[in-house]
Design a protein around this motif. Structure first.
Motif, PDB file in Angstrom:
ATOM      1  N   GLY A  41     -17.061  35.015   4.872  1.00  0.00           N
ATOM      2  CA  GLY A  41     -17.159  35.811   4.319  1.00  0.00           C
ATOM      3  C   GLY A  41     -16.666  37.255   3.714  1.00  0.00           C
ATOM      4  O   GLY A  41     -17.492  38.711   3.582  1.00  0.00           O
ATOM      5  N   VAL A  42     -15.935  36.393   3.079  1.00  0.00           N
ATOM      6  CA  VAL A  42     -15.004  37.735   3.118  1.00  0.00           C
ATOM      7  C   VAL A  42     -14.743  37.692   1.404  1.00  0.00           C
ATOM      8  O   VAL A  42     -15.348  36.245   0.634  1.00  0.00           O
ATOM      9  CB  VAL A  42     -13.157  37.899   3.654  1.00  0.00           C
ATOM     10  N   SER A  43     -14.155  39.063   0.427  1.00  0.00           N
ATOM     11  CA  SER A  43     -14.305  37.871  -1.209  1.00  0.00           C
ATOM     12  C   SER A  43     -13.488  37.626  -1.407  1.00  0.00           C
ATOM     13  O   SER A  43     -12.778  37.296  -0.828  1.00  0.00           O
ATOM     14  CB  SER A  43     -14.031  39.797  -1.178  1.00  0.00           C
ATOM     15  N   PRO A  44     -13.618  37.065  -2.449  1.00  0.00           N
ATOM     16  CA  PRO A  44     -12.443  35.847  -2.600  1.00  0.00           C
ATOM     17  C   PRO A  44     -11.425  36.234  -3.373  1.00  0.00           C
ATOM     18  O   PRO A  44     -10.592  36.303  -2.714  1.00  0.00           O
ATOM     19  CB  PRO A  44     -13.091  34.873  -4.383  1.00  0.00           C
ATOM     20  N   ALA A  45     -11.330  37.518  -3.465  1.00  0.00           N
ATOM     21  CA  ALA A  45     -10.050  38.001  -3.476  1.00  0.00           C
ATOM     22  C   ALA A  45      -8.857  38.632  -2.264  1.00  0.00           C
ATOM     23  O   ALA A  45      -7.873  38.092  -2.975  1.00  0.00           O
ATOM     24  CB  ALA A  45      -9.782  39.995  -4.838  1.00  0.00           C
ATOM     25  N   PHE A  46      -9.984  38.541  -0.987  1.00  0.00           N
ATOM     26  CA  PHE A  46      -9.371  39.752  -0.673  1.00  0.00           C
ATOM     27  C   PHE A  46      -8.904  38.037   0.309  1.00  0.00           C
ATOM     28  O   PHE A  46      -7.606  37.702   0.543  1.00  0.00           O
ATOM     29  CB  PHE A  46      -9.873  39.891   0.669  1.00  0.00           C
ATOM     30  N   ARG A  47      -9.489  36.657   0.346  1.00  0.00           N
ATOM     31  CA  ARG A  47      -9.280  35.413   0.855  1.00  0.00           C
ATOM     32  C   ARG A  47      -7.797  35.274  -0.079  1.00  0.00           C
ATOM     33  O   ARG A  47      -7.437  34.314   0.831  1.00  0.00           O
ATOM     34  CB  ARG A  47     -10.390  34.402   0.605  1.00  0.00           C
ATOM     35  N   ARG A  48      -7.624  35.147  -1.241  1.00  0.00           N
ATOM     36  CA  ARG A  48      -6.348  33.934  -2.268  1.00  0.00           C
ATOM     37  C   ARG A  48      -5.491  34.725  -1.498  1.00  0.00           C
ATOM     38  O   ARG A  48      -4.293  34.376  -1.487  1.00  0.00           O
ATOM     39  CB  ARG A  48      -6.738  35.026  -3.297  1.00  0.00           C
ATOM     40  N   ASN A  49      -5.209  36.678  -1.147  1.00  0.00           N
ATOM     41  CA  ASN A  49      -4.684  37.374  -0.663  1.00  0.00           C
ATOM     42  C   ASN A  49      -3.639  36.889   0.704  1.00  0.00           C
ATOM     43  O   ASN A  49      -2.347  36.258   0.608  1.00  0.00           O
ATOM     44  CB  ASN A  49      -4.767  38.730  -0.366  1.00  0.00           C
ATOM     45  N   VAL A  50      -4.438  36.868   1.517  1.00  0.00           N
ATOM     46  CA  VAL A  50      -4.165  36.313   3.074  1.00  0.00           C
ATOM     47  C   VAL A  50      -4.116  34.990   3.186  1.00  0.00           C
ATOM     48  O   VAL A  50      -3.840  34.537   4.216  1.00  0.00           O
ATOM     49  CB  VAL A  50      -5.553  36.883   4.060  1.00  0.00           C
ATOM     50  N   LEU A  51      -4.998  34.051   1.938  1.00  0.00           N
ATOM     51  CA  LEU A  51      -4.685  32.775   2.527  1.00  0.00           C
ATOM     52  C   LEU A  51      -3.632  31.811   2.886  1.00  0.00           C
ATOM     53  O   LEU A  51      -3.218  31.147   3.834  1.00  0.00           O
ATOM     54  CB  LEU A  51      -5.224  32.004   1.436  1.00  0.00           C
ATOM     55  N   PRO A  52      -2.424  32.690   2.272  1.00  0.00           N
ATOM     56  CA  PRO A  52      -0.642  31.931   2.512  1.00  0.00           C
ATOM     57  C   PRO A  52      -0.022  32.972   3.910  1.00  0.00           C
ATOM     58  O   PRO A  52       0.560  31.521   4.720  1.00  0.00           O
ATOM     59  CB  PRO A  52       0.345  33.173   1.011  1.00  0.00           C
ATOM     60  N   MET A  53      -1.088  33.446   4.226  1.00  0.00           N
ATOM     61  CA  MET A  53      -0.404  33.946   5.949  1.00  0.00           C
ATOM     62  C   MET A  53      -1.556  32.898   6.599  1.00  0.00           C
ATOM     63  O   MET A  53      -1.253  32.925   8.221  1.00  0.00           O
ATOM     64  CB  MET A  53      -0.781  35.241   6.074  1.00  0.00           C
ATOM     65  N   GLN A  54      -2.476  32.777   6.966  1.00  0.00           N
ATOM     66  CA  GLN A  54      -3.639  31.998   6.895  1.00  0.00           C
ATOM     67  C   GLN A  54      -2.450  30.272   7.118  1.00  0.00           C
ATOM     68  O   GLN A  54      -2.387  29.361   8.534  1.00  0.00           O
ATOM     69  CB  GLN A  54      -4.740  31.243   6.638  1.00  0.00           C
ATOM     70  N   ASP A  55      -2.092  30.053   6.263  1.00  0.00           N
ATOM     71  CA  ASP A  55      -1.434  28.416   6.431  1.00  0.00           C
ATOM     72  C   ASP A  55      -0.012  28.147   6.960  1.00  0.00           C
ATOM     73  O   ASP A  55       0.397  27.355   7.434  1.00  0.00           O
ATOM     74  CB  ASP A  55      -1.491  28.643   4.747  1.00  0.00           C
ATOM     75  N   THR A  56       0.178  29.761   6.929  1.00  0.00           N
ATOM     76  CA  THR A  56       1.592  29.560   7.821  1.00  0.00           C
ATOM     77  C   THR A  56       1.730  29.582   9.196  1.00  0.00           C
ATOM     78  O   THR A  56       2.151  29.333   9.810  1.00  0.00           O
ATOM     79  CB  THR A  56       2.321  31.058   7.105  1.00  0.00           C
ATOM     80  N   LEU A  57       0.524  30.292   9.744  1.00  0.00           N
ATOM     81  CA  LEU A  57       0.476  30.331  11.099  1.00  0.00           C
ATOM     82  C   LEU A  57      -0.576  29.056  11.284  1.00  0.00           C
ATOM     83  O   LEU A  57       0.064  28.438  12.433  1.00  0.00           O
ATOM     84  CB  LEU A  57      -1.012  30.802  10.995  1.00  0.00           C
ATOM     85  N   ASP A  58      -0.766  28.236  10.472  1.00  0.00           N
ATOM     86  CA  ASP A  58      -1.108  27.152  11.229  1.00  0.00           C
ATOM     87  C   ASP A  58      -0.242  26.111  11.486  1.00  0.00           C
ATOM     88  O   ASP A  58       0.087  25.535  12.250  1.00  0.00           O
ATOM     89  CB  ASP A  58      -2.855  26.383   9.621  1.00  0.00           C
ATOM     90  N   GLU A  59       0.671  25.915  10.439  1.00  0.00           N
ATOM     91  CA  GLU A  59       2.390  25.663  10.408  1.00  0.00           C
ATOM     92  C   GLU A  59       2.711  25.928  11.470  1.00  0.00           C
ATOM     93  O   GLU A  59       3.403  25.197  12.295  1.00  0.00           O
ATOM     94  CB  GLU A  59       2.576  25.400   9.211  1.00  0.00           C
ATOM     95  N   LEU A  60       2.880  27.268  11.633  1.00  0.00           N
ATOM     96  CA  LEU A  60       3.284  27.773  12.778  1.00  0.00           C
ATOM     97  C   LEU A  60       2.804  27.094  14.146  1.00  0.00           C
ATOM     98  O   LEU A  60       3.519  27.177  15.467  1.00  0.00           O
ATOM     99  CB  LEU A  60       3.499  29.179  12.553  1.00  0.00           C
ATOM    100  N   VAL A  61       1.438  27.964  14.620  1.00  0.00           N
ATOM    101  CA  VAL A  61       0.088  27.096  15.740  1.00  0.00           C
ATOM    102  C   VAL A  61       0.767  25.824  15.780  1.00  0.00           C
ATOM    103  O   VAL A  61       1.755  25.064  16.682  1.00  0.00           O
ATOM    104  CB  VAL A  61      -0.835  27.022  15.253  1.00  0.00           C
ATOM    105  N   GLU A  62       1.165  24.932  14.871  1.00  0.00           N
ATOM    106  CA  GLU A  62       1.410  23.423  15.535  1.00  0.00           C
ATOM    107  C   GLU A  62       2.922  22.656  15.798  1.00  0.00           C
ATOM    108  O   GLU A  62       2.498  22.166  16.728  1.00  0.00           O
ATOM    109  CB  GLU A  62       1.046  22.535  14.050  1.00  0.00           C
ATOM    110  N   HIS A  63       3.632  23.137  15.115  1.00  0.00           N
ATOM    111  CA  HIS A  63       5.111  23.747  15.387  1.00  0.00           C
ATOM    112  C   HIS A  63       5.086  24.211  16.648  1.00  0.00           C
ATOM    113  O   HIS A  63       6.151  23.370  17.401  1.00  0.00           O
ATOM    114  CB  HIS A  63       5.897  24.338  14.026  1.00  0.00           C
ATOM    115  N   ALA A  64       5.036  24.964  16.938  1.00  0.00           N
ATOM    116  CA  ALA A  64       5.521  25.637  19.227  1.00  0.00           C
ATOM    117  C   ALA A  64       4.581  24.403  19.449  1.00  0.00           C
ATOM    118  O   ALA A  64       4.631  24.298  20.409  1.00  0.00           O
ATOM    119  CB  ALA A  64       3.899  27.061  18.999  1.00  0.00           C
TER     120      ALA A  64
END
Length: 245
Positions: free
Chosen positions: A91-114
């Protein structure tokens, strides 16, 4: 509760089943050419639901094997942080999502690695626990072997006792190194959790800010996640060199 794959859940979704039934009815009772069109819409609906990130995340979580308790609670906390960020982006704005999405992707990788590391460490700990029972008398065995060396009747006996002593000492060092590695990894998971909690708080504080402010705050948060990933990779390398066989 049955753990269905995203595809199976999508196929059994009431809306998709209704669409399939209507398609069949249209083909039989109305015009045959409506059936292929209905099947196309049904396929699109199935694909959209099957690719739903939330559904895929739930399936992944439910499919995981249990970890050793010392790692499970810490990993669960890490996984909850990922879900928290995922939910915060709904439900956030597209601009906010675009900026934050790299962190979500990186966190996904971090969690799976952990998780994969925790799974490997769980296997190591299980083996370590079994070996530890047999190794409880290491000091006594080493002392006995040292006495045998001192009392050896000839050089052949002495060499045999010395080889046995070296084997016992090597084994004792291996066990100590594994115990240290397991404790260090447990501490690493705690540190990773603290770092990720800081990222979750940082993302929450960005809501309501303009795109330029958000873009300026993202790199340090992203760097914090990447640092944790690098530290986990060090455990990959150490685990490769560790053996209790």
């Amino acid at each position: 509760m049955t753990n269905r794959s995203p595809l199976l859940s999508s196929l059994l979704h009431p809306l998709n089943l209704s669409m399939l039934a209507l398609t069949a009815a249209a083909g039989l009772c109305s015009a045959w050419w409506l059936a292929p069109l209905g099947l196309l819409f049904w396929f699109i609906m199935v694909t959209v639901i099957a690719r739903d990130p939330g559904l895929q995340m739930t399936f992944t979580r439910q499919s995981r094997e249990p970890l050793a308790q010392r790692f499970q609670s810490r990993f669960d906390r890490l996984d909850r942080a990922r879900i928290s960020i995922f939910n915060s982006l709904q439900g956030v704005s597209p601009a906010f999502r675009r900026n934050v999405l790299p962190m979500q992707d990186t966190l996904d990788e971090l969690v799976e690695h952990a998780y994969q590391l925790s799974l490997n460490m769980t296997a190591l700990e299980n083996n370590f626990s079994v070996q530890q029972l047999a190794a409880s008398s290491f000091d006594e065995d080493i002392a006995t072997m040292q006495k045998n060396i001192a009392a050896a009747a000839n050089e052949n006996e002495k060499k045999e006792f010395e080889e046995a002593l070296r084997s016992l000492q090597t084994r004792k060092i291996q066990m100590k190194n594994v115990a240290t590695l397991l404790s260090r990894f447990e501490a690493q998971l705690t540190g990773t959790n603290n770092a990720v909690d800081g990222v979750v708080t940082g993302i929450a504080s960005l809501k309501g800010r303009d795109a330029k402010q958000v873009a300026a705050k993202v790199p340090p948060l992203l760097q914090a996640l990447q640092t944790e990933q690098t530290e986990l990779k060090q455990f990959d390398a150490e685990l490769e060199k560790t053996s209790l066989v």
